[in-house]
Write a protein that holds these residues in place. Structure first.
Motif, PDB file in Angstrom:
ATOM      1  N   GLN A 155       0.820  -1.208   0.000  1.00 57.94           N
ATOM      2  CA  GLN A 155       0.000   0.000   0.000  1.00 57.94           C
ATOM      3  C   GLN A 155       0.856   1.262   0.000  1.00 57.94           C
ATOM      4  O   GLN A 155       0.618   2.187  -0.791  1.00 57.94           O
ATOM      5  CB  GLN A 155      -0.916   0.027   1.225  1.00 57.94           C
ATOM      6  CG  GLN A 155      -2.038  -0.980   1.223  1.00 57.94           C
ATOM      7  CD  GLN A 155      -2.815  -0.885   2.515  1.00 57.94           C
ATOM      8  OE1 GLN A 155      -2.680  -1.728   3.397  1.00 57.94           O
ATOM      9  NE2 GLN A 155      -3.627   0.159   2.645  1.00 57.94           N
ATOM     10  N   PHE A 179      -7.857   1.327   0.361  1.00 56.61           N
ATOM     11  CA  PHE A 179      -9.128   0.638   0.555  1.00 56.61           C
ATOM     12  C   PHE A 179     -10.265   1.644   0.454  1.00 56.61           C
ATOM     13  O   PHE A 179     -10.105   2.814   0.787  1.00 56.61           O
ATOM     14  CB  PHE A 179      -9.177  -0.035   1.932  1.00 56.61           C
ATOM     15  CG  PHE A 179      -8.321  -1.259   2.060  1.00 56.61           C
ATOM     16  CD1 PHE A 179      -8.779  -2.494   1.642  1.00 56.61           C
ATOM     17  CD2 PHE A 179      -7.050  -1.166   2.602  1.00 56.61           C
ATOM     18  CE1 PHE A 179      -7.997  -3.621   1.772  1.00 56.61           C
ATOM     19  CE2 PHE A 179      -6.251  -2.288   2.735  1.00 56.61           C
ATOM     20  CZ  PHE A 179      -6.731  -3.533   2.314  1.00 56.61           C
ATOM     21  N   ARG A 180     -11.404   1.167   0.014  1.00 55.37           N
ATOM     22  CA  ARG A 180     -12.581   2.020   0.038  1.00 55.37           C
ATOM     23  C   ARG A 180     -12.915   2.397   1.474  1.00 55.37           C
ATOM     24  O   ARG A 180     -12.780   1.588   2.391  1.00 55.37           O
ATOM     25  CB  ARG A 180     -13.772   1.292  -0.592  1.00 55.37           C
ATOM     26  CG  ARG A 180     -13.800   1.367  -2.085  1.00 55.37           C
ATOM     27  CD  ARG A 180     -14.974   0.666  -2.732  1.00 55.37           C
ATOM     28  NE  ARG A 180     -16.055   0.277  -1.836  1.00 55.37           N
ATOM     29  CZ  ARG A 180     -16.951  -0.654  -2.144  1.00 55.37           C
ATOM     30  NH1 ARG A 180     -16.869  -1.305  -3.290  1.00 55.37           N
ATOM     31  NH2 ARG A 180     -17.924  -0.958  -1.300  1.00 55.37           N
ATOM     32  N   VAL A 218     -11.431  -2.895   7.413  1.00 54.95           N
ATOM     33  CA  VAL A 218     -10.029  -3.110   7.041  1.00 54.95           C
ATOM     34  C   VAL A 218      -9.313  -3.815   8.187  1.00 54.95           C
ATOM     35  O   VAL A 218      -9.399  -3.385   9.341  1.00 54.95           O
ATOM     36  CB  VAL A 218      -9.332  -1.764   6.723  1.00 54.95           C
ATOM     37  CG1 VAL A 218      -7.869  -2.000   6.373  1.00 54.95           C
ATOM     38  CG2 VAL A 218     -10.048  -1.061   5.573  1.00 54.95           C
ATOM     39  N   ASN A 257     -11.229  -7.926   2.178  1.00 53.69           N
ATOM     40  CA  ASN A 257     -11.924  -6.915   1.393  1.00 53.69           C
ATOM     41  C   ASN A 257     -11.060  -6.414   0.238  1.00 53.69           C
ATOM     42  O   ASN A 257     -10.972  -5.206  -0.026  1.00 53.69           O
ATOM     43  CB  ASN A 257     -12.383  -5.757   2.283  1.00 53.69           C
ATOM     44  CG  ASN A 257     -13.797  -5.969   2.800  1.00 53.69           C
ATOM     45  OD1 ASN A 257     -14.625  -6.593   2.129  1.00 53.69           O
ATOM     46  ND2 ASN A 257     -14.088  -5.459   3.980  1.00 53.69           N
ATOM     47  N   ILE A 258     -10.423  -7.369  -0.431  1.00 52.01           N
ATOM     48  CA  ILE A 258      -9.696  -7.060  -1.656  1.00 52.01           C
ATOM     49  C   ILE A 258     -10.198  -7.988  -2.759  1.00 52.01           C
ATOM     50  O   ILE A 258     -10.699  -9.074  -2.496  1.00 52.01           O
ATOM     51  CB  ILE A 258      -8.173  -7.238  -1.482  1.00 52.01           C
ATOM     52  CG1 ILE A 258      -7.849  -8.681  -1.106  1.00 52.01           C
ATOM     53  CG2 ILE A 258      -7.614  -6.256  -0.464  1.00 52.01           C
ATOM     54  CD1 ILE A 258      -6.391  -9.000  -1.179  1.00 52.01           C
ATOM     55  N   ASP A 300      -6.493  -7.291  -7.018  1.00 54.53           N
ATOM     56  CA  ASP A 300      -5.589  -6.665  -6.046  1.00 54.53           C
ATOM     57  C   ASP A 300      -4.565  -7.673  -5.539  1.00 54.53           C
ATOM     58  O   ASP A 300      -3.391  -7.335  -5.338  1.00 54.53           O
ATOM     59  CB  ASP A 300      -6.386  -6.104  -4.872  1.00 54.53           C
ATOM     60  CG  ASP A 300      -7.437  -5.097  -5.299  1.00 54.53           C
ATOM     61  OD1 ASP A 300      -7.143  -4.301  -6.213  1.00 54.53           O
ATOM     62  OD2 ASP A 300      -8.542  -5.109  -4.731  1.00 54.53           O
TER      63      ASP A 300
END
Length: 300
Positions: free
Chosen positions: A107, A114-115, A120, A129-130, A134
């Motif tokens: 990152q 991330f949204r 997270v 949540n990827i 990604d």
């Protein structure tokens, strides 16, 4: 046991049929593969920024039977037919799923975000949540910064490493408890198999993943291959193993928008954490029970 035709077709004489080996022999096979590659059994690659990649375990070459037979409790049609697969080359697989801390290096270097509406993970919890895209970007980043080739495992590579020479539903035996697997404790395996009815859980359901390394490793040193979070593979979804490539590579499929995930999760019943269990997930899907581990190729 392999018959003569199988041995002739897949040249099993050159490679160990790992299900015929006991634990000391499996560990010796792993050590021999690591020694031949000039690597420790468990290692990390140094990255060019001074950091390190995920911990990896060397997985030796060999052959195994993939899938589940109809008599296995929990068997579904998409897990068959049972078929021989030959891993002709050793590889290294993540000792754990990729953690939030490990993904954070990617990152910071790439600007990935991330949204803001997503949950997270932090620290040594599995990154979640990827999307599979990604995960592939992370593998490409590791490859660039280590000088090695990283990618997602194929479904066959994942199951071969998970089984580690076993043919039982789980790498540690015929059943599972919350001591070995982090699954939805409302739906355990042994009681369901014996009673086939609703029952009270023996351990408290935990509505989240655990830190990596919380459950015992298999013979080849891999943790949480059963439960915790589902794991991406390279394979597009198929409704059975008919036509599967016997070298463990990715085959063709008409379901290009779906990928195979393996391992089960904290959200799901124990029956879905079996070695042979497989499920489809959309390529653009994200979830709090979906992560990945990396494969690092070992050069000839």
């Amino acid at each position: 046991m392999p018959n003569i035709a199988d041995a002739a077709s897949f040249n099993l004489a050159r490679l160990a049929h790992v299900e015929e080996l006991d634990i000391p022999a499996l560990k010796a096979l792993q050590q021999d593969a690591a020694t031949a590659a000039g690597l420790p059994v468990v290692f990390r690659d140094r990255l060019n920024d001074g950091g390190e990649g995920p911990q990896l375990c060397v997985i030796p070459a060999g052959s195994f039977e993939m899938g589940s037979p109809p008599e296995e409790f929990g068997h579904r049609p998409e897990e068959g037919p049972v078929h021989y697969v030959v891993m002709q080359r050793p590889f290294a697989l993540g000792r754990f799923t990729v953690t939030a801390d490990e993904f954070a290096l990617f990152q910071r270097d790439t600007g990935y975000r991330f949204r803001s509406d997503l949950v997270v993970a932090q620290g040594r919890y599995p990154v979640m949540n990827i999307r599979i895209a990604d995960a592939k970007r992370y593998c490409a980043w590791l490859s660039e910064h280590s000088g090695q080739t990283y990618r997602l495992p194929t479904e066959a590579e994942w199951e071969y490493a998970c089984r580690a020479g076993t043919s039982t539903p789980f790498h540690f035996g015929d059943s599972a408890s919350c001591r070995e697997v982090h699954f939805n404790a409302t739906f355990p395996y042994q009681e369901a198999r014996e009673q086939r009815r609703w029952f009270l859980p023996r351990c408290m359901p935990l509505p989240t993943a655990l830190e990596v390394g919380s459950k015992p490793a298999n013979t080849w040193g891999l943790h949480e291959m059963h439960g915790n979070v589902w794991e991406f593979t390279q394979n597009p979804w198929t409704t059975s193993h008919f036509g599967a490539h016997r070298d463990g590579s990715v085959g063709d499929s008409r379901y290009r928008d779906w990928v195979v995930v393996k391992g089960g999760s904290w959200f799901d019943a124990a029956v879905l954490a079996r070695s042979a269990a497989r499920r489809p997930r959309l390529r653009d899907e994200m979830d709090v029970n979906l992560g990945f581990r990396v494969l690092r190729e070992i050069p000839h």
